[in-house]
Design a protein around this motif. Structure first.
Motif, PDB file in Angstrom:
ATOM      1  N   PRO A  36       0.726  -1.295   0.051  1.00 53.50           N
ATOM      2  CA  PRO A  36       0.434  -0.256  -0.053  1.00 53.50           C
ATOM      3  C   PRO A  36       0.803   1.093  -0.422  1.00 53.50           C
ATOM      4  CG  PRO A  36       0.023  -0.717   2.284  1.00 53.50           C
ATOM      5  CD  PRO A  36       0.233  -1.343   1.272  1.00 53.50           C
ATOM      6  N   ALA A  37       0.678   1.946  -0.652  1.00 52.86           N
ATOM      7  CA  ALA A  37       1.070   3.657  -0.955  1.00 52.86           C
ATOM      8  C   ALA A  37       0.451   4.638  -1.160  1.00 52.86           C
ATOM      9  CB  ALA A  37       2.255   3.340  -2.274  1.00 52.86           C
ATOM     10  N   HIS A  38       0.756   5.307  -0.489  1.00 55.51           N
ATOM     11  CA  HIS A  38       0.796   6.630  -0.418  1.00 55.51           C
ATOM     12  C   HIS A  38       1.018   8.123   0.315  1.00 55.51           C
ATOM     13  CE1 HIS A  38      -3.121  10.105   0.202  1.00 55.51           C
ATOM     14  NE2 HIS A  38      -2.756  10.110   1.103  1.00 55.51           N
ATOM     15  N   ASN A  39       1.582   9.302  -1.094  1.00 52.84           N
ATOM     16  CA  ASN A  39       2.337   9.296  -0.677  1.00 52.84           C
ATOM     17  C   ASN A  39       3.886   8.883  -0.886  1.00 52.84           C
ATOM     18  OD1 ASN A  39       0.176  11.907  -2.127  1.00 52.84           O
ATOM     19  ND2 ASN A  39      -0.284  12.102   0.421  1.00 52.84           N
ATOM     20  N   GLU A  40       4.270   8.587  -0.976  1.00 58.74           N
ATOM     21  CA  GLU A  40       5.738   7.378  -1.168  1.00 58.74           C
ATOM     22  C   GLU A  40       6.161   7.565  -2.363  1.00 58.74           C
ATOM     23  OE1 GLU A  40       6.208   6.338   1.484  1.00 58.74           O
ATOM     24  OE2 GLU A  40       4.411   5.906   2.809  1.00 58.74           O
ATOM     25  N   GLY A  41       6.920   9.004  -3.028  1.00 54.27           N
ATOM     26  CA  GLY A  41       6.755   8.978  -4.140  1.00 54.27           C
ATOM     27  C   GLY A  41       8.674   8.976  -4.053  1.00 54.27           C
ATOM     28  N   PRO A  42       8.880   9.682  -2.824  1.00 50.47           N
ATOM     29  CA  PRO A  42      10.753  10.230  -3.058  1.00 50.47           C
ATOM     30  C   PRO A  42      11.043   8.223  -2.686  1.00 50.47           C
ATOM     31  CG  PRO A  42       9.938  11.816  -1.468  1.00 50.47           C
ATOM     32  CD  PRO A  42       8.632  10.799  -1.873  1.00 50.47           C
ATOM     33  N   VAL A  43      10.432   7.334  -2.229  1.00 48.84           N
ATOM     34  CA  VAL A  43      11.360   6.259  -1.923  1.00 48.84           C
ATOM     35  C   VAL A  43      10.221   4.757  -2.442  1.00 48.84           C
ATOM     36  CG1 VAL A  43      11.060   7.135   0.660  1.00 48.84           C
ATOM     37  CG2 VAL A  43       8.895   5.999  -0.125  1.00 48.84           C
ATOM     38  N   ILE A  44       9.464   5.304  -3.240  1.00 49.54           N
ATOM     39  CA  ILE A  44       8.425   4.025  -3.811  1.00 49.54           C
ATOM     40  C   ILE A  44       9.535   3.256  -4.889  1.00 49.54           C
ATOM     41  CG2 ILE A  44       7.147   5.181  -5.325  1.00 49.54           C
ATOM     42  CD1 ILE A  44       5.705   2.152  -3.468  1.00 49.54           C
ATOM     43  N   VAL A  45      10.011   3.225  -5.647  1.00 52.55           N
ATOM     44  CA  VAL A  45      10.561   3.017  -6.441  1.00 52.55           C
ATOM     45  C   VAL A  45      11.813   2.303  -6.067  1.00 52.55           C
ATOM     46  CG1 VAL A  45      12.090   3.403  -8.711  1.00 52.55           C
ATOM     47  CG2 VAL A  45      10.358   4.575  -8.613  1.00 52.55           C
ATOM     48  N   ALA A 105       9.917   4.835 -14.110  1.00 51.03           N
ATOM     49  CA  ALA A 105      10.760   3.865 -13.400  1.00 51.03           C
ATOM     50  C   ALA A 105      10.403   2.768 -13.905  1.00 51.03           C
ATOM     51  CB  ALA A 105      11.011   3.400 -12.241  1.00 51.03           C
ATOM     52  N   PHE A 106       9.217   1.700 -14.216  1.00 48.09           N
ATOM     53  CA  PHE A 106       9.363   0.239 -14.397  1.00 48.09           C
ATOM     54  C   PHE A 106       8.207   0.403 -16.079  1.00 48.09           C
ATOM     55  CE2 PHE A 106       9.364   0.208 -10.211  1.00 48.09           C
ATOM     56  CZ  PHE A 106       9.980  -0.436  -9.567  1.00 48.09           C
ATOM     57  N   HIS A 107       8.476   1.296 -16.716  1.00 52.92           N
ATOM     58  CA  HIS A 107       7.383   1.875 -17.873  1.00 52.92           C
ATOM     59  C   HIS A 107       6.841   0.748 -18.402  1.00 52.92           C
ATOM     60  CE1 HIS A 107      11.661   2.524 -19.592  1.00 52.92           C
ATOM     61  NE2 HIS A 107      12.318   1.930 -18.545  1.00 52.92           N
ATOM     62  N   LEU A 108       5.219   1.615 -16.917  1.00 53.06           N
ATOM     63  CA  LEU A 108       4.181   0.441 -16.712  1.00 53.06           C
ATOM     64  C   LEU A 108       3.110   0.908 -18.296  1.00 53.06           C
ATOM     65  CD1 LEU A 108       3.661   0.979 -13.143  1.00 53.06           C
ATOM     66  CD2 LEU A 108       4.840  -0.556 -14.713  1.00 53.06           C
ATOM     67  N   ALA A 109       1.978   0.319 -18.346  1.00 50.58           N
ATOM     68  CA  ALA A 109       0.911   0.902 -19.260  1.00 50.58           C
ATOM     69  C   ALA A 109       0.053   0.242 -18.708  1.00 50.58           C
ATOM     70  CB  ALA A 109       1.593  -0.157 -20.386  1.00 50.58           C
ATOM     71  N   PRO A 110      -0.925   1.023 -19.140  1.00 51.89           N
ATOM     72  CA  PRO A 110      -2.310   0.623 -18.638  1.00 51.89           C
ATOM     73  C   PRO A 110      -2.926  -0.440 -19.050  1.00 51.89           C
ATOM     74  CG  PRO A 110      -2.552   3.020 -19.657  1.00 51.89           C
ATOM     75  CD  PRO A 110      -1.193   2.536 -19.921  1.00 51.89           C
ATOM     76  N   GLY A 158      17.612   7.120  -1.679  1.00 52.83           N
ATOM     77  CA  GLY A 158      18.327   7.031  -2.311  1.00 52.83           C
ATOM     78  C   GLY A 158      18.008   8.031  -3.673  1.00 52.83           C
ATOM     79  N   PRO A 159      18.612   8.182  -4.959  1.00 53.98           N
ATOM     80  CA  PRO A 159      18.431   9.075  -5.216  1.00 53.98           C
ATOM     81  C   PRO A 159      17.242   9.425  -5.969  1.00 53.98           C
ATOM     82  CG  PRO A 159      20.115   8.231  -6.333  1.00 53.98           C
ATOM     83  CD  PRO A 159      19.510   7.334  -4.971  1.00 53.98           C
ATOM     84  N   ALA A 160      16.178  10.341  -6.014  1.00 54.22           N
ATOM     85  CA  ALA A 160      14.489  10.469  -6.543  1.00 54.22           C
ATOM     86  C   ALA A 160      14.469   9.937  -7.637  1.00 54.22           C
ATOM     87  CB  ALA A 160      13.723  11.741  -6.002  1.00 54.22           C
ATOM     88  N   THR A 161      13.711   9.272  -8.175  1.00 57.21           N
ATOM     89  CA  THR A 161      13.269   9.631  -9.485  1.00 57.21           C
ATOM     90  C   THR A 161      12.080  10.628  -9.933  1.00 57.21           C
ATOM     91  OG1 THR A 161      12.969   7.263  -9.208  1.00 57.21           O
ATOM     92  CG2 THR A 161      12.131   7.825 -11.133  1.00 57.21           C
ATOM     93  N   ALA A 162      12.365  11.302 -10.585  1.00 57.51           N
ATOM     94  CA  ALA A 162      11.719  12.426 -11.264  1.00 57.51           C
ATOM     95  C   ALA A 162      10.952  11.999 -12.025  1.00 57.51           C
ATOM     96  CB  ALA A 162      12.637  13.008 -12.276  1.00 57.51           C
ATOM     97  N   PRO A 163       8.832  12.692 -11.539  1.00 60.86           N
ATOM     98  CA  PRO A 163       8.162  12.645 -11.678  1.00 60.86           C
ATOM     99  C   PRO A 163       7.897  12.309 -13.557  1.00 60.86           C
ATOM    100  CG  PRO A 163       7.499  13.983 -10.159  1.00 60.86           C
ATOM    101  CD  PRO A 163       9.472  13.903 -10.714  1.00 60.86           C
ATOM    102  N   ALA A 164       7.125  11.435 -14.146  1.00 54.87           N
ATOM    103  CA  ALA A 164       6.324  11.522 -15.514  1.00 54.87           C
ATOM    104  C   ALA A 164       5.256  12.142 -15.644  1.00 54.87           C
ATOM    105  CB  ALA A 164       6.247   9.820 -15.779  1.00 54.87           C
ATOM    106  N   PRO A 165       5.206  12.442 -16.638  1.00 49.23           N
ATOM    107  CA  PRO A 165       3.844  12.427 -17.024  1.00 49.23           C
ATOM    108  C   PRO A 165       2.329  12.120 -17.048  1.00 49.23           C
ATOM    109  CG  PRO A 165       5.453  13.095 -18.981  1.00 49.23           C
ATOM    110  CD  PRO A 165       6.214  11.954 -17.983  1.00 49.23           C
TER     111      PRO A 165
END
Length: 483
Positions: free
Chosen positions: A65-74, A108-113, A469-476
């Protein structure tokens, strides 16, 4: 005068209670060390090897479960993918995050819907699911995007609906899991037989540790006094407390940050309780109860696997820590009210006669008795209503008892887990252990005392993540999932 007598009496009661609490911790430490001796982690990979050689190991669905975990989720997900356990799937549930958590995962993981899978076996009701996402590469990962459910339980239930493996591992979205942790937990879980309903590991602060890739390469005692005190709490709780209770078959709580269960059983009890502030304690007690009722005469239990380590970011400010501890204690009060029929009942075995009374006496009542004890100690000193020599002796005894439990926990960690190896770190832990009793523990007692009498709706607070760790820049923003 009766006022002075009352103050003196409460002072003595508080001191005796605290000493009894610390003696209980000492007894748990003895049991914990015996348990570690008899179930050393070095044996478990061998047990798992035997399991894989004779039968296919059970698959594990990991719900994050992830709520506002942007800096660490990857890095959290990458650490899970790096596990040495083969048969696993990872279901990340983005619970209405507003900080780009989903965007980080997409990039980070090249996700597609993708089209959502058929309705899960659980059919647990959750907030509206917005979409499902799969990576172009590693098929072990699935990401679910949903509206915010207001609590962790709602997100976990969405993940349970999508789980397809017989074992369910629930981990927080802000931690790095040791690559051996799943293997160690599964080995202990399967070794214990049918009566094992859950397995827990050890949670340690990642604050100020050196992280290389998905691994903590150099564990360090946090520089922050606040975080270092939490490290001592975690060592007492996981290395000696729950390990000692596990030897008696009396563990009542699997941490919400790392808990292994049978997927079918969690579904059978209706998943996690939405809105519960103590969702981890509640689900553990409901699973223990369910197993006992489903299998009369059985002895359901939780196994504790100290060597299965999850590194997590702990609160670094007093305000955030206060919200966390108030929520934890309110969750304890709520769970004990709902499961009060388990307390002191022989029909529930060690859980009813050891585990639940321990929660009531040394968790629920602790802030009330210790809080009054601290207040009377101040009055005793200020008013001079107690023999100063005897008063000083009582205070010294209380502090010494507390130090014994803490030093034992540090020793057990060094003997078995061996994460903090530098002499400087050990000396710092000992220094913090002394200061903790004067500064940190009184404050936490007041927070828990406040929580005991709080009423009103359950509220989950936010915790700002600094990342490990290095944060991943947000994607569109990702496209809407295909219906």
């Amino acid at each position: 005068m009766w006022v002075y007598e009352a103050i003196s009496t409460w002072f003595v009661i508080g001191a005796v209670y605290t000493i009894a609490l610390q003696l209980t911790m000492a007894a748990l430490a003895v049991g914990g060390n015996l348990h570690l001796r008899d179930h050393h982690g070095a044996l478990r990979p061998g047990q798992l090897h035997h399991l894989t050689a004779t039968n296919r190991p059970p698959g594990v669905s990991i719900v994050v479960p992830a709520h506002n975990e942007g800096p660490v989720i990857v890095p959290t997900v990458r650490a899970l993918l790096a596990s040495d356990y083969r048969d696993l799937e990872i279901v990340v549930v983005d619970d209405g995050s507003t900080d780009g958590t989903l965007a980080h995962l997409v990039e980070a993981f090249h996700l597609a819907p993708v089209a959502p899978p058929p309705p899960g076996l659980a059919g647990l009701t959750t907030a509206t699911v917005r979409g499902h996402y799969l990576p172009l590469g590693d098929v072990r990962l699935r990401v679910i995007s949903k509206d915010a459910g207001g609590c962790k339980a709602d997100a976990v239930n969405a993940g349970i609906n999508a789980a397809t493996r017989p074992l369910l591992l629930v981990v927080d979205g802000d931690g790095l899991l040791d690559r051996r942790a799943i293997s160690l937990a599964v080995a202990a879980f399967t070794e214990g037989g049918r009566d094992v309903v859950a397995a827990g590991g050890t949670i340690l602060p990642i604050n100020d540790c050196v992280v290389e890739g998905t691994t903590v390469s150099d564990a360090r005692v946090p520089r922050s006094f606040l975080a270092a005190c939490q490290l001592l709490e975690y060592l007492r709780a996981f290395v000696i407390g729950r390990t000692g209770l596990a030897r008696a078959g009396a563990v009542t709580l699997v941490s919400g940050a790392f808990g292994l269960f049978r997927t079918g059983t969690v579904r059978a009890v209706g998943g996690y309780t939405v809105g519960h502030l103590g969702e981890d304690l509640d689900i553990t007690l409901r699973l223990l109860r369910h197993h006992r009722l489903a299998h009369p005469g059985s002895s359901p239990r939780v196994v504790q696997v100290p060597e299965a380590i999850l590194w997590t970011e702990v609160p670094a400010t007093w305000s955030v820590l206060a919200r966390q501890r108030v929520r934890w204690h309110r969750g304890l009060v709520q769970a004990l009210q709902e499961h009060s029929d388990l307390v002191g009942r022989p029909r529930w075995g060690a859980i009813g006669m050891v585990g639940m009374p321990q929660l009531v006496l040394f968790e629920l009542f602790a802030p009330l008795i210790q809080g009054v004890g601290m207040l009377t100690m101040v009055l005793v000193v200020g008013l001079g209503v107690f023999d100063p020599v005897l008063g000083a002796a009582l205070i010294a005894t209380v502090m010494t008892a507390g130090l014994v439990a803490t030093v034992t926990a540090i020793w057990a960690e060094e003997r078995n887990l061996r994460q903090y190896l530098s002499t400087r770190d050990l000396l710092r832990l000992l220094a913090v252990a002394v200061a903790e009793q004067v500064v940190y523990l009184p404050v936490t007692v007041l927070w828990r005392l406040k929580a005991t009498f709080m009423r009103g709706p359950a509220v989950w607070g936010e915790m700002t993540r600094s990342g490990f760790g290095p944060a991943t820049a947000p994607a569109p923003a990702p496209a809407t999932a295909t219906p």
